[in-house]
Design a protein around this motif. Structure first.
Motif, short mmCIF file in Angstrom:
data_model
loop_
_atom_site.label_atom_id
_atom_site.label_comp_id
_atom_site.label_asym_id
_atom_site.label_seq_id
_atom_site.Cartn_x
_atom_site.Cartn_y
_atom_site.Cartn_z
N PRO A 372 0.82 -1.21 0.00
CA PRO A 372 0.00 0.00 0.00
C PRO A 372 0.85 1.26 0.00
O PRO A 372 1.85 1.36 0.71
N ALA A 373 0.46 2.22 -0.84
CA ALA A 373 1.03 3.55 -0.76
C ALA A 373 0.36 4.27 0.41
O ALA A 373 -0.34 3.64 1.21
N ARG A 374 0.57 5.53 0.54
CA ARG A 374 -0.09 6.29 1.58
C ARG A 374 -1.61 6.19 1.41
O ARG A 374 -2.14 6.41 0.32
N ILE A 375 -2.31 5.81 2.46
CA ILE A 375 -3.76 5.65 2.40
C ILE A 375 -4.40 6.82 3.12
O ILE A 375 -4.31 6.94 4.35
N ASN A 376 -5.04 7.69 2.37
CA ASN A 376 -5.67 8.87 2.93
C ASN A 376 -7.18 8.81 2.94
O ASN A 376 -7.82 9.55 3.69
N ARG A 377 -7.74 7.93 2.11
CA ARG A 377 -9.19 7.88 1.99
C ARG A 377 -9.62 6.45 1.68
O ARG A 377 -9.06 5.79 0.81
N ILE A 378 -10.63 5.96 2.42
CA ILE A 378 -11.10 4.58 2.29
C ILE A 378 -12.60 4.56 2.07
O ILE A 378 -13.35 5.28 2.74
N MET A 379 -13.03 3.72 1.15
CA MET A 379 -14.46 3.46 0.95
C MET A 379 -14.81 2.12 1.58
O MET A 379 -14.08 1.14 1.43
N VAL A 380 -15.91 2.10 2.31
CA VAL A 380 -16.42 0.87 2.92
C VAL A 380 -17.76 0.54 2.29
O VAL A 380 -18.65 1.40 2.21
N ASN A 381 -17.93 -0.69 1.84
CA ASN A 381 -19.17 -1.13 1.20
C ASN A 381 -19.91 -2.13 2.08
O ASN A 381 -19.29 -2.92 2.82
N ALA A 382 -21.22 -2.14 1.95
CA ALA A 382 -22.06 -3.17 2.56
C ALA A 382 -23.27 -3.38 1.68
O ALA A 382 -23.73 -2.44 1.00
N ALA A 383 -23.80 -4.58 1.68
CA ALA A 383 -25.00 -4.87 0.89
C ALA A 383 -25.81 -5.93 1.62
O ALA A 383 -25.30 -6.65 2.48
N GLY A 384 -27.09 -6.02 1.27
CA GLY A 384 -27.94 -6.97 1.96
C GLY A 384 -29.01 -7.56 1.07
O GLY A 384 -29.26 -7.08 -0.04
N PHE A 385 -29.65 -8.61 1.58
CA PHE A 385 -30.79 -9.20 0.89
C PHE A 385 -31.79 -8.08 0.54
O PHE A 385 -32.03 -7.18 1.34
N GLY A 386 -32.37 -8.18 -0.64
CA GLY A 386 -33.35 -7.18 -1.04
C GLY A 386 -32.83 -6.19 -2.06
O GLY A 386 -33.52 -5.24 -2.42
N GLY A 387 -31.58 -6.36 -2.51
CA GLY A 387 -31.06 -5.49 -3.55
C GLY A 387 -30.60 -4.13 -3.07
O GLY A 387 -30.61 -3.16 -3.82
N ASN A 388 -30.18 -4.02 -1.80
CA ASN A 388 -29.75 -2.74 -1.26
C ASN A 388 -28.24 -2.73 -1.02
O ASN A 388 -27.63 -3.78 -0.84
N ALA A 389 -27.65 -1.55 -1.01
CA ALA A 389 -26.23 -1.41 -0.73
C ALA A 389 -25.98 -0.03 -0.13
O ALA A 389 -26.78 0.90 -0.31
N ALA A 390 -24.88 0.10 0.59
CA ALA A 390 -24.48 1.37 1.17
C ALA A 390 -22.97 1.49 1.09
O ALA A 390 -22.25 0.48 1.18
N SER A 391 -22.49 2.70 0.89
CA SER A 391 -21.05 2.98 0.85
C SER A 391 -20.76 4.20 1.72
O SER A 391 -21.50 5.19 1.66
N VAL A 392 -19.70 4.13 2.48
CA VAL A 392 -19.25 5.25 3.30
C VAL A 392 -17.79 5.50 3.01
O VAL A 392 -16.98 4.56 2.94
N ILE A 393 -17.43 6.76 2.79
CA ILE A 393 -16.03 7.14 2.53
C ILE A 393 -15.50 7.89 3.74
O ILE A 393 -16.12 8.86 4.20
N VAL A 394 -14.38 7.43 4.27
CA VAL A 394 -13.76 8.09 5.42
C VAL A 394 -12.34 8.49 5.07
O VAL A 394 -11.65 7.82 4.30
N GLY A 395 -11.91 9.60 5.65
CA GLY A 395 -10.54 10.06 5.52
C GLY A 395 -10.12 10.71 6.81
O GLY A 395 -10.76 10.50 7.86
N VAL A 396 -9.07 11.49 6.76
CA VAL A 396 -8.62 12.21 7.96
C VAL A 396 -8.45 13.68 7.62
O VAL A 396 -8.10 14.05 6.50
N ALA A 397 -8.76 14.53 8.60
CA ALA A 397 -8.62 15.97 8.40
C ALA A 397 -7.16 16.34 8.25
O ALA A 397 -6.29 15.77 8.91
N SER A 398 -6.89 17.28 7.38
CA SER A 398 -5.51 17.72 7.15
C SER A 398 -5.26 19.08 7.80
O SER A 398 -6.16 19.73 8.28
#
Length: 398
Positions: A372-398
């Motif tokens: 891994p290079a420097r990791i400043n921003r990460i996306m997290v995915n989740a999905a569930g029965f019923g055809g739904n999904a959610a994504s959250v992007i987290v980073g750190v304040a500079s």
């Protein structure tokens, strides 16, 4: 003069899972890369699961001893209370003897809710010996109401289920409430205690449960070998969210949230193209600055099912094209915790941002291994029965 921008920060976090009961024990588990699975006999068949380790179980039992009223609650609620108190304490919000905080709202989600108690009470019902506590202790609402009680919160108290996207949708809800001014502080997360006979049987009936009981890695997302390796785990994670101006450098920040839904095309709601994932990821990315809509790492949902893992990867390729971010998952370490899984993946994201490293997947798989290079921003995915999904992007304040 540049106008100061408000940011949604993660001021505190609490979690209990097969990997540990606090940030120190969990970080050690991620660093070691040692999976948390054990084997039980379910319907006479060796079955892999990921349960709380002995030290985490002891910490949970200490909570119950400190407040005997909690003993009547389902294990999912107990773990949510444990994680929420940890998050509130870290944020500086846990004031035991203070007046109720009407500006503190709570949203805790779960895929199945009071699974253990429900099965116990149904057994009692079949014996014509049902307790009067059956209904109040199995209602979905007590996930958040008991958490609110435990942290002295008097604001909105929301319990919900949108299957395995639940925890990330709670985060999205918290972001919306804070931005709208409906709350000044928000506890959001997910909890699940699914290691019960009926729940395990349900997953086996779908035909996705791992048969690798004798393997050190029974849950194998993106595995080279074509088989389903879904393995259940339990746990809870809760995050203390707040909206602030000019957060201190290094503070975890929620930079984007996205939701995605698609028409049902199968019993689980999974399409080969992962349309739900495509929608949630694009919506989250659109909230980033127009000149900087890249993420360095994606922590995927990937529960170890052939169809689901393949669909998510197809969605990532559709959204990001030929230049993909790094991709990883934590389910090969702690299994799939259903409604808590997105929250525990978000906990992993915060660990990676802090440590600047993540555990390499040790079995043959389809993902390229990269330093891994420097990791400043990460996306997290989740999905569930019923055809739904959610994504959250987290980073750190500079």
């Amino acid at each position: 003069m540049e106008v100061a921008k408000a940011h949604i920060i993660i001021k505190g976090m609490g979690a209990i899972s097969p990997l540990g009961h606090d940030s120190t024990s969990t970080a050690a588990a991620y660093t070691s890369g040692k999976p948390a699975f054990n084997t039980i006999f379910h319907q006479g068949i060796p079955t892999p699961v990921a349960a709380l380790p002995a030290e985490a179980e002891e910490q949970l039992q200490q909570l119950l001893l400190a407040n005997p009223v909690y003993k009547q609650l389902d294990r999912s609620v107990q773990m949510a209370v444990y994680a929420a108190r940890q998050a509130a304490a870290q944020a500086g919000w846990l004031n035991e003897n203070a007046p109720t905080d009407d500006d503190l709202a709570v949203n805790i989600g779960s895929s199945r809710g009071a699974t253990g108690l429900f099965e116990e009470h149904f057994g009692a019902f079949q014996q014509e010996n049902l307790s009067s506590s059956a209904s109040p202790t199995t209602t979905l609402g007590n996930l958040s109401s008991w958490v609110a009680h435990a942290v002295n919160a008097g604001g909105g108290q929301i319990s919900h289920s949108i299957t395995c996207s639940t925890a990330l949708m709670a985060i999205a809800n918290g972001v919306a409430w804070l931005k709208s001014g409906m709350a000044k502080r928000f506890l959001a997360g997910g909890t699940e205690a699914p290691l019960t006979p009926f729940t395990i049987a349900q997953m086996k009936a779908v035909g996705i449960y791992s048969r690798l009981a004798d393997h050190p890695y029974p849950c194998q997302p993106y595995a080279a070998e074509k088989q389903n390796t879904f393995t259940l785990g339990e746990g809870a994670a809760v995050f203390a969210l707040e909206q602030v101006l000019n957060p201190a450098p290094g503070t975890p920040v929620v930079e984007g949230v996205g939701l995605g839904f698609e028409k049902l095309v199968s019993k689980t709601g999974i399409s080969a193209e992962g349309i739900n994932f495509q929608k949630s990821m694009r919506q989250a990315l659109a909230q980033l600055p127009e000149h900087d809509r890249q993420v360095d790492l994606i922590i995927t949902h990937t529960p170890g099912t052939r169809a689901g893992d393949k669909a998510e990867l197809a969605a990532i390729q559709a959204v990001f094209g030929d230049i993909l971010p790094l991709i990883t998952t934590n389910k090969w370490l702690l299994g799939h915790t259903l409604g808590a899984s997105g929250a525990l993946s978000l906990q992993y994201a915060l660990h990676v941002l802090q440590q600047q490293q993540f555990a390499s997947i040790p079995y043959p798989h389809h993902l390229p291994q990269q330093a891994p290079a420097r990791i400043n921003r990460i996306m997290v995915n989740a999905a569930g029965f019923g055809g739904n999904a959610a994504s959250v992007i987290v980073g750190v304040a500079s």
